[in-house]
Design a protein around this motif. Structure first.
Motif, short mmCIF file in Angstrom:
data_model
loop_
_atom_site.label_atom_id
_atom_site.label_comp_id
_atom_site.label_asym_id
_atom_site.label_seq_id
_atom_site.Cartn_x
_atom_site.Cartn_y
_atom_site.Cartn_z
N LEU A 94 30.45 33.95 40.66
CA LEU A 94 30.79 35.37 40.87
C LEU A 94 31.02 36.09 39.54
O LEU A 94 30.57 37.21 39.33
CB LEU A 94 32.03 35.49 41.75
N GLU A 95 31.74 35.40 38.66
CA GLU A 95 32.03 35.96 37.34
C GLU A 95 30.73 36.23 36.57
O GLU A 95 30.55 37.30 35.98
CB GLU A 95 32.94 34.98 36.58
N LYS A 96 29.84 35.25 36.60
CA LYS A 96 28.58 35.38 35.87
C LYS A 96 27.70 36.50 36.44
O LYS A 96 27.07 37.24 35.70
CB LYS A 96 27.80 34.07 35.90
N ALA A 97 27.68 36.61 37.77
CA ALA A 97 26.86 37.64 38.40
C ALA A 97 27.37 39.03 37.99
O ALA A 97 26.58 39.91 37.62
CB ALA A 97 26.86 37.48 39.92
N CYS A 98 28.69 39.21 38.03
CA CYS A 98 29.25 40.52 37.65
C CYS A 98 29.05 40.79 36.17
O CYS A 98 28.74 41.93 35.78
CB CYS A 98 30.75 40.56 38.00
N SER A 99 29.20 39.76 35.35
CA SER A 99 29.06 39.97 33.92
C SER A 99 27.59 40.29 33.57
O SER A 99 27.31 41.11 32.69
CB SER A 99 29.60 38.75 33.17
N GLN A 100 26.66 39.69 34.32
CA GLN A 100 25.23 40.00 34.11
C GLN A 100 24.92 41.45 34.49
O GLN A 100 24.21 42.16 33.77
CB GLN A 100 24.36 39.04 34.92
N LEU A 101 25.47 41.89 35.63
CA LEU A 101 25.28 43.28 36.04
C LEU A 101 25.79 44.23 34.97
O LEU A 101 25.16 45.23 34.63
CB LEU A 101 25.99 43.54 37.38
N THR A 133 37.62 40.39 43.77
CA THR A 133 38.12 41.67 43.24
C THR A 133 38.37 41.55 41.73
O THR A 133 38.13 42.49 40.99
CB THR A 133 39.40 42.14 43.96
N GLY A 134 38.82 40.37 41.29
CA GLY A 134 39.05 40.15 39.87
C GLY A 134 37.76 40.28 39.07
O GLY A 134 37.71 40.99 38.06
N ALA A 135 36.70 39.62 39.55
CA ALA A 135 35.42 39.65 38.84
C ALA A 135 34.85 41.07 38.82
O ALA A 135 34.35 41.53 37.79
CB ALA A 135 34.43 38.69 39.49
N LEU A 136 34.93 41.77 39.95
CA LEU A 136 34.43 43.16 40.01
C LEU A 136 35.19 44.04 39.02
O LEU A 136 34.59 44.82 38.27
CB LEU A 136 34.57 43.72 41.42
N ALA A 137 36.51 43.90 39.01
CA ALA A 137 37.34 44.76 38.17
C ALA A 137 37.12 44.47 36.68
O ALA A 137 36.99 45.40 35.88
CB ALA A 137 38.81 44.58 38.53
N ARG A 138 37.05 43.18 36.32
CA ARG A 138 36.88 42.82 34.91
C ARG A 138 35.63 43.46 34.31
O ARG A 138 35.59 43.80 33.14
CB ARG A 138 36.78 41.30 34.76
N HIS A 139 34.59 43.60 35.13
CA HIS A 139 33.33 44.14 34.60
C HIS A 139 33.03 45.54 35.11
O HIS A 139 31.95 46.06 34.89
CB HIS A 139 32.20 43.18 34.95
N ALA A 140 34.01 46.13 35.79
CA ALA A 140 33.86 47.50 36.33
C ALA A 140 32.59 47.64 37.17
O ALA A 140 31.80 48.57 36.99
CB ALA A 140 33.90 48.53 35.21
#
Ligand code: C2E
Ligand code: CA
Ligand code: CA
Ligand code: CA
Length: 279
Positions: A94-101, A133-140
């Motif tokens: 999840l973290e990687k997907a959000c960070s890639q976006l 929610t953490g992953a979404l928020a970290r990467h806005a």
């Protein structure tokens, strides 16, 4: 005493099946890999059946093993699931997907949703909501750029519990899809009760499409049912033009499969975002 201990160990080791030793080996290596962050995501496009327009991409995890190279998920996901390591691994994904976006956004690319596979254990864990929610928020990242794929079999365990978990996820604003549809045992009433957005029809049904009218009528029935329930339908594993044309006739909304593209690394997936039209 030392020699005796060693003998005992050999006895037990000898009694262990190769399969178990293999699994223990993978478990240890996986534990290390999660700490060392040896995972990366490949992306496979999902396109509009009629226009070929890119709709979203599915993130599929790979293990970049220092000696063995790129290990496919089928070789480690079930061990991760059995040992509970999937919860940590799933959080990494999840973290990687959000960070890639977020990286694609920094590059100025027009974004499309990324779907992420959620295993049963991860779906049932209490941390999923906060991890997400953490992953979404970290990467806005807006929640509607993330879709969670939950297998049909996982969704059918305990309808009330599943509905409650889904409600929490939907409240965040992510989209939900039923993965591998047709391989589980959901009843029509269960399906009607679940608030999901997308039905991903398992590739075994796509494979049969060219067999004849019965397979096509069957697929068409799934499409009609999904549309009545206000769900979009995605055909998985589309490999031939013939299958694509049948799916166009059946009003299946989206297709995914080798015909369009295999899953590719992020730097290649970037081209899909640029091109927009994939056929
Ligand atoms: P899935 O979710 O059903 O993903 C689709 C799989 O089918 C992918 O295999 C994809 O490469 C393959 N595929 C796509 N198009 C075609 C086609 O046209 N023909 C054929 N024969 N195959 C096609 P992959 O990447 O090896 O993943 C296998 C499974 O591993 C996935 O099945 C999913 O269940 C699991 N998986 C992958 N990534 C993750 C993850 O991050 N978390 C979890 N929990 N499971 C994952
Ligand atoms: Ca999937
Ligand atoms: Ca699937
Ligand atoms: Ca809906």
């Amino acid at each position: 005493a030392k020699a005796e201990g060693k003998g005992n160990f050999q006895f037990y080791a000898g009694a262990m099946s190769d399969a178990l030793l293999h699994k223990l080996g993978i478990e240890q290596a996986l534990r290390h890999a999660v700490k060392a962050d040896e995972f990366l995501l490949h992306y496979q496009p999902r396109v509009d059946t009629r226009s070929g327009e890119l709709r979203s991409m599915e993130a599929l995890v790979r293990w970049q093993h220092p000696e063995r190279g790129l290990v496919p998920p089928l070789e480690f996901i079930s061990v991760a699931e059995d040992t509970g390591l999937i919860v940590e691994l799933g959080a990494l994904v999840l973290e990687k997907a959000c960070s890639q976006l977020a990286e694609w956004r920094r590059m100025g690319l027009p974004l499309k949703p990324v779907s992420v596979n959620v295993s049963p254990r991860q779906f049932n864990s209490d941390n999923l909501v906060s991890t997400l929610t953490g992953a979404l928020a970290r990467h806005a990242i807006p929640a509607d750029l993330v879709e969670l794929e939950i297998t049909e079999s996982c969704m059918m365990s305990d309808t009330e519990k599943v509905s409650a978990s889904l409600a929490k996820l939907k409240a965040i604003g992510v989209r939900i899809s039923v993965d591998d549809f047709g391989t589980g045992y959901s009843s029509l009433s269960q399906l009607q009760q679940l608030d999901v957005d997308v039905l991903k029809v398992d590739r075994s049904f796509t494979r049969n499409l060219a067999d004849g009218e019965q397979s096509q009528a069957f697929f068409m029935t799934i499409v009609s049912m999904a549309h009545i329930l206000d769900m979009q339908v995605v055909a998985e594993g589309v490999e031939t033009v013939e299958q694509l044309e049948i799916l166009q006739d059946l009003s299946c909304n989206e297709v995914q499969g080798y015909l369009i593209s295999k899953p590719v690394p992020a730097n290649e997936a970037e081209q899909f975002l640029r091109k927009k039209l994939l056929f």
